[in-house]
Structure formats: structure tokens, C-alpha cells
Design a protein around this motif. Structure first.
Motif, PDB file in Angstrom:
ATOM      1  N   ASP A  38       0.837  -1.196   0.000  1.00 31.59           N
ATOM      2  CA  ASP A  38       0.000   0.000   0.000  1.00 31.59           C
ATOM      3  C   ASP A  38       0.873   1.248   0.000  1.00 31.59           C
ATOM      4  OD1 ASP A  38      -2.282  -1.494   2.367  1.00 31.59           O
ATOM      5  OD2 ASP A  38      -2.240  -1.613   0.192  1.00 31.59           O
ATOM      6  N   ALA A  98      -1.740   6.521   1.261  1.00 27.30           N
ATOM      7  CA  ALA A  98      -3.019   5.867   1.511  1.00 27.30           C
ATOM      8  C   ALA A  98      -3.092   5.366   2.949  1.00 27.30           C
ATOM      9  CB  ALA A  98      -3.211   4.711   0.537  1.00 27.30           C
ATOM     10  N   GLN A  99      -1.992   4.849   3.483  1.00 31.18           N
ATOM     11  CA  GLN A  99      -1.969   4.408   4.881  1.00 31.18           C
ATOM     12  C   GLN A  99      -2.153   5.581   5.824  1.00 31.18           C
ATOM     13  OE1 GLN A  99       1.727   2.387   5.410  1.00 31.18           O
ATOM     14  NE2 GLN A  99       1.075   0.528   4.364  1.00 31.18           N
ATOM     15  N   ALA A 148      -3.671   8.428   5.164  1.00 31.34           N
ATOM     16  CA  ALA A 148      -5.057   8.884   5.060  1.00 31.34           C
ATOM     17  C   ALA A 148      -5.987   7.959   5.840  1.00 31.34           C
ATOM     18  CB  ALA A 148      -5.477   8.959   3.594  1.00 31.34           C
ATOM     19  N   ASP A 149      -5.717   6.658   5.806  1.00 26.62           N
ATOM     20  CA  ASP A 149      -6.527   5.703   6.556  1.00 26.62           C
ATOM     21  C   ASP A 149      -6.398   5.926   8.061  1.00 26.62           C
ATOM     22  OD1 ASP A 149      -8.291   3.488   6.758  1.00 26.62           O
ATOM     23  OD2 ASP A 149      -6.574   2.203   7.256  1.00 26.62           O
ATOM     24  N   HIS A 150      -5.184   6.182   8.536  1.00 24.81           N
ATOM     25  CA  HIS A 150      -4.980   6.448   9.971  1.00 24.81           C
ATOM     26  C   HIS A 150      -5.685   7.734  10.394  1.00 24.81           C
ATOM     27  CE1 HIS A 150      -2.275   3.188  10.924  1.00 24.81           C
ATOM     28  NE2 HIS A 150      -1.501   3.489   9.899  1.00 24.81           N
ATOM     29  N   ARG A 206      -8.322   9.047   8.964  1.00 30.76           N
ATOM     30  CA  ARG A 206      -9.758   8.766   8.944  1.00 30.76           C
ATOM     31  C   ARG A 206     -10.184   8.015  10.186  1.00 30.76           C
ATOM     32  NH1 ARG A 206     -12.416   4.492   7.494  1.00 30.76           N
ATOM     33  NH2 ARG A 206     -10.644   3.532   6.489  1.00 30.76           N
ATOM     34  N   GLN A 207      -9.370   7.041  10.624  1.00 32.01           N
ATOM     35  CA  GLN A 207      -9.694   6.272  11.821  1.00 32.01           C
ATOM     36  C   GLN A 207      -9.647   7.147  13.072  1.00 32.01           C
ATOM     37  OE1 GLN A 207      -7.018   2.976  11.911  1.00 32.01           O
ATOM     38  NE2 GLN A 207      -8.036   1.871  10.220  1.00 32.01           N
TER      39      GLN A 207
END
Length: 69
Positions: free
Chosen positions: A53, A57-58, A60-62, A64-65
Motif C-alpha cells: 500500500d 493511503a496508509q 489517510a486511513d490512519h 480517517r480512523q
């Protein structure tokens, strides 16, 4: 009775400045570091620690979480 005041010269009118005292590498090293990091962002497959990945993107995922909590 009026008092005489001395007028100080404007600081910009003085000769020489901070820019004149910097060595050439003081500008070259940050530019090289910026270009190197920019190249790693553009093509992360060249990095030795690249994963499946993309890092962005990682990240952005963190984010978002964390915002979902």
C-alpha cells in the motif's frame, strides 16, 4: 528648549546581511533533501521500505480512523 535627536540609519541601508554570510551548502543541502524526498513521494517503489500500500493511503486511513473516534 528643544533637544537634538540623532537619526539612526535604516537597517536595510547597511551593507552586508545574513544572506552574505551563508556558505553555499547552506542552501544546497536543504534543496537536495527536498528533491530527494519529493522523488520518494513520486515513486515510492524506489524506497527500500516500500510496502504493497502507498504510504499516503496508509496515512489517510490512519487520519480517517482517528477522526472517526
Amino acid at each position: 528648549m528643544s533637544a537634538h535627536t540623532q537619526i539612526r540609519p535604516h537597517p536595510a541601508a547597511q551593507r552586508g546581511g545574513v544572506g552574505a554570510l551563508l556558505p553555499w551548502w547552506a542552501l544546497a543541502l536543504p534543496v537536495l533533501a527536498f528533491v530527494g524526498l519529493l522523488l520518494l513521494i513520486i515513486n515510492p517503489s524506489d524506497a527500500h521500505a516500500a510496502t504493497e500500500d502507498p504510504v499516503i493511503a496508509q496515512l489517510a486511513d490512519h487520519v480517517r480512523q482517528l477522526l472517526a473516534r
